[in-house]
Enzyme design. Structure first.
Site, mmCIF file in Angstrom:
data_model
loop_
_atom_site.group_PDB
_atom_site.id
_atom_site.type_symbol
_atom_site.label_atom_id
_atom_site.label_comp_id
_atom_site.label_asym_id
_atom_site.label_seq_id
_atom_site.Cartn_x
_atom_site.Cartn_y
_atom_site.Cartn_z
ATOM 1 N N MET A 1 10.744 12.420 61.931
ATOM 2 C CA MET A 1 10.961 12.237 63.605
ATOM 3 C C MET A 1 11.188 10.695 63.636
ATOM 4 S SD MET A 1 8.912 15.267 62.751
ATOM 5 C CE MET A 1 7.279 14.323 62.203
ATOM 6 N N CYS A 2 11.457 10.471 64.733
ATOM 7 C CA CYS A 2 12.025 9.169 65.025
ATOM 8 C C CYS A 2 12.360 9.142 66.555
ATOM 9 C CB CYS A 2 13.171 8.820 64.215
ATOM 10 S SG CYS A 2 14.778 9.508 64.761
ATOM 11 N N ARG A 3 12.640 7.821 66.955
ATOM 12 C CA ARG A 3 13.094 7.715 68.372
ATOM 13 C C ARG A 3 14.627 6.884 68.016
ATOM 14 N NH1 ARG A 3 10.968 10.411 72.151
ATOM 15 N NH2 ARG A 3 11.514 11.756 70.411
ATOM 16 N N VAL A 88 14.299 4.144 65.103
ATOM 17 C CA VAL A 88 12.870 3.772 64.362
ATOM 18 C C VAL A 88 12.421 5.048 63.721
ATOM 19 C CG1 VAL A 88 12.356 1.755 65.723
ATOM 20 C CG2 VAL A 88 11.706 3.985 66.581
ATOM 21 N N ASN A 115 16.943 12.801 64.766
ATOM 22 C CA ASN A 115 15.498 12.911 65.297
ATOM 23 C C ASN A 115 14.937 14.283 65.181
ATOM 24 O OD1 ASN A 115 13.035 12.658 66.486
ATOM 25 N ND2 ASN A 115 13.972 12.825 68.701
#
Length: 261
Positions: A1-3, A88, A115
């Site tokens: 997962m990320c942004r 990120v 993501n």
């Protein structure tokens, strides 16, 4: 997962998009507001950007959290660009690939980020991985699900597919092989941004002063931010955004809707 976030438009310092807004990607690394899976994005970060008269983007990636990098603030303050893609990371599984696993991934003029997560990785994509040439598998930047999804997209781009087609065909293919996967993808060539929503959040903003931002979540409280419906293909230029529903594995692609400007 990320942004993650992508931008195309008038020249901006990296920091004006990634650090200065009150809920910028920098802050999202420890305090995301709309992240559905995971809470802290401290397993690496990266930014890719395009310089004038050079079609191949530069990248700056690190294995640790963005807030711990002492050089990022200076880089973000002085580097200016008309297009960027940054992320990120909250790793699905711990691994040994360090900064190689941090988006954006790159090849030629392309930058890419994922993501989400592929359910049942790596076994669920074993058959799809065998569809790739051996040299593509050997050249994977990292040994994770995002890198393999990128290889599948890149194979289509190299075969002549346009960015929308490459993403719109890859996402249902991966979803069919690994049901329950989350596949929010970002792709840029420096002139436009193409993205998908499949299981996680995505927003866009056509800035009043020019330029378009596509991001996992808004970086401020501007009411012009628009949420993208799930299972949608997004195509963004510096002045407009087009949305089209993503096909299910057995469906034909739908034509784009009218642009949002």
């Amino acid at each position: 997962m990320c942004r993650h976030i992508a931008y195309v438009g008038p020249e901006q310092p990296l920091g004006a998009l990634l650090a200065e807004p009150p809920h910028a990607l920098y802050r999202q690394s420890w305090a995301p507001r709309r992240q559905r899976y995971g809470t802290v994005n401290a397993d690496g970060f990266g930014v890719g950007w395009y310089a004038d008269e050079d079609p191949v983007p530069a990248r700056y990636r690190r294995a640790g959290p963005i807030w711990a990098d002492q050089s990022f603030a200076d880089l973000a303050r002085v580097v200016r660009t008309r297009a960027l893609l940054a992320a990120v990371r909250d790793a699905t599984l711990a691994g040994a690939d360090a900064e190689a696993a941090a988006a954006p991934y790159a090849s030629g003029r392309w930058l890419f980020s994922h993501n989400g997560a592929v359910k049942g990785w790596p076994g669920s994509l074993a058959a799809l991985s065998r569809s790739l040439p051996p040299e593509d598998l050997l050249s994977l930047e990292a040994r994770n699900d995002s890198a393999l999804v990128w290889a599948l997209v890149l194979a289509r781009l190299r075969a002549g597919d346009d960015p929308g087609r490459a993403l719109a065909d890859t996402v249902p293919e991966v979803a069919a092989a690994a049901p329950g996967s989350r596949l929010n993808l970002l792709l840029s060539d420096g002139a436009a941004v193409t993205a998908t929503t499949w299981g996680d959040t995505l927003w866009y903003l056509v800035r009043p002063g020019g330029g378009t931002v596509v991001a996992s979540e808004p970086y401020d409280d501007d009411p012009r931010w628009t949420e993208v419906p799930d299972r949608t293909l997004v195509t963004a230029s510096p002045t407009e955004v087009r949305l089209a529903p993503l096909k299910e594995p057995s469906q034909a692609p739908a034509p784009p809707k009218e642009p949002h400007t």
